[in-house]
Design an enzyme around this catalytic site. Structure first.
Site, PDB file in Angstrom:
ATOM      1  N   CYS A 132       0.814  -1.221   0.000  1.00 14.64           N
ATOM      2  CA  CYS A 132       0.000   0.000   0.000  1.00 14.64           C
ATOM      3  C   CYS A 132       0.845   1.268   0.000  1.00 14.64           C
ATOM      4  CB  CYS A 132      -0.956  -0.005   1.190  1.00 14.64           C
ATOM      5  SG  CYS A 132      -0.176  -0.412   2.762  1.00 14.64           S
ATOM      6  N   HIS A 244      -2.920   6.524   4.415  1.00 17.13           N
ATOM      7  CA  HIS A 244      -1.471   6.589   4.602  1.00 17.13           C
ATOM      8  C   HIS A 244      -0.950   7.936   4.094  1.00 17.13           C
ATOM      9  CE1 HIS A 244      -1.561   2.550   5.820  1.00 17.13           C
ATOM     10  NE2 HIS A 244      -0.878   1.957   4.862  1.00 17.13           N
TER      11      HIS A 244
END
Length: 341
Positions: A132, A244
């Site tokens: 990710c 994130h």
């Protein structure tokens, strides 16, 4: 005629998000199967917000013959057992785990970055989805690399607890609640308290002192973007549920100004530039949740190196970092390789 698609690990965070995105993007499907472990067999899950309910099938008894694409979001253990079976049955596997990412016979794909690599899927009938934190970063790096050639990247990540799955999100919630009401704090998923804290430790430690998460960012960036790029990473878990963030320091071979970079990023696929030098002129994780874009803010020149830039990159890790990228790979596969319908 559409595709027959199986979502393996359909009851987890990423699996549910895959189902939602398949519906949201109207992926051409004649049939979709929600597949999970025997624990979930017979339960029903909704396909996004469509109202369509899918009865979960047991992976142990699922026959992949006749299915076109299997989107795996089940972790490395189940993937190791069942992905080769699916591939052997003629079903193309798109895997979200780390199992196949560095296999030289398996393409590692971010569609905005290296779509041409997808032709390599025929060697194993498997395509890997990157980590990710890598996925959002290379989306931001690719157009800048094309313009001025990247030599070196130094990245610090601020990774949400959803990267550790539902259990990570539950632990942040329970610890936060315990602190407010005075109950004992317990940590089972993370090595230290995550509530009101940051932890510079994601995945296992390696012999050189880096963590496996940091190693993944290095080797995956080289495989996806350019093996000549030098990269070092520090990956940190932060008490954010989803999204994130990354502070990325880039050194280029050729001159590039912040203005030029902003102009390039503004037109780049998958990027949303939000960069005003004022209060609220940037994007934070909470604002990217549920969005497909990789957001870039705070683009500025780095005076400490020749041809240096710094930028802030934020993305919903359950989408671009996992589910969305997997569906985009399926779209690319259908458009360029399978060409069904």
């Amino acid at each position: 005629m559409g595709y027959k698609v199986a979502v393996v690990g359909a009851t987890g965070n990423v699996g549910r998000e895959i189902l939602s995105i398949l519906a949201e993007r109207e992926f051409p499907m004649d049939e979709v199967a929600a597949v999970a472990s025997s624990r979930s067999q017979g339960t029903e899950i909704e396909m996004g917000d469509t109202g369509k309910m899918l009865k979960v099938r047991n992976i142990e008894h699922f026959d992949f013959a006749g299915w076109d694409i299997a989107l795996f979001a089940a972790g490395s253990g189940p993937t190791k057992e069942y992905a080769p079976k699916a591939a052997a049955a003629g079903c193309v596997v798109i895997d979200n785990s780390s199992l196949y990412r560095m296999d030289p016979d398996v393409p590692l794909i971010v569609p905005e970055v290296n779509p041409e690599a997808i032709a390599g899927y025929k060697a194993r009938n498997i395509i890997a989805n990157p980590n990710c934190s890598t996925a959002q970063m290379v989306v931001a790096l690719k157009p800048l690399h094309d313009a001025a050639t990247i030599k070196r990247v130094v990245v610090s990540t601020y990774q949400s607890v959803s990267g550790a799955g539902k259990s990570g999100m539950d632990e942040l919630f329970e610890q936060s609640r315990a602190i407010f009401v005075g109950d004992p704090k317990e940590n089972h998923v993370f090595t230290k308290q995550i509530a009101f804290n940051v932890i510079p430790h994601i995945d296992v430690f390696l012999d050189d002192g880096s963590t496996k998460e940091e190693w993944k960012m290095v080797v995956e960036t080289k495989k996806i973007l350019d093996p000549k790029i030098k990269l070092t990473a520090t990956c940190v878990r932060v008490p954010v549920f989803v999204g994130h963030s990354e502070a990325i320091h880039i050194e280029f071979e050729n001159e590039i100004t912040a203005k030029q970079a902003q102009d390039i990023l503004r037109e780049a696929p998958g990027i949303m530039l939000v960069d005003k030098r004022e209060d609220e002129g940037y994007i934070t994780p909470i604002e990217c949740v549920g969005d497909s874009a990789t957001y870039v803010s705070r683009v500025r020149e780095d005076p400490t190196v020749e041809h240096g830039l710094i930028l802030w990159c934020v993305s919903d890790n359950l989408r671009k970092g996992a589910a969305l990228n997997a569906v985009q790979i399926a779209e690319l596969l259908g458009r360029t390789q399978l060409k069904k319908g």
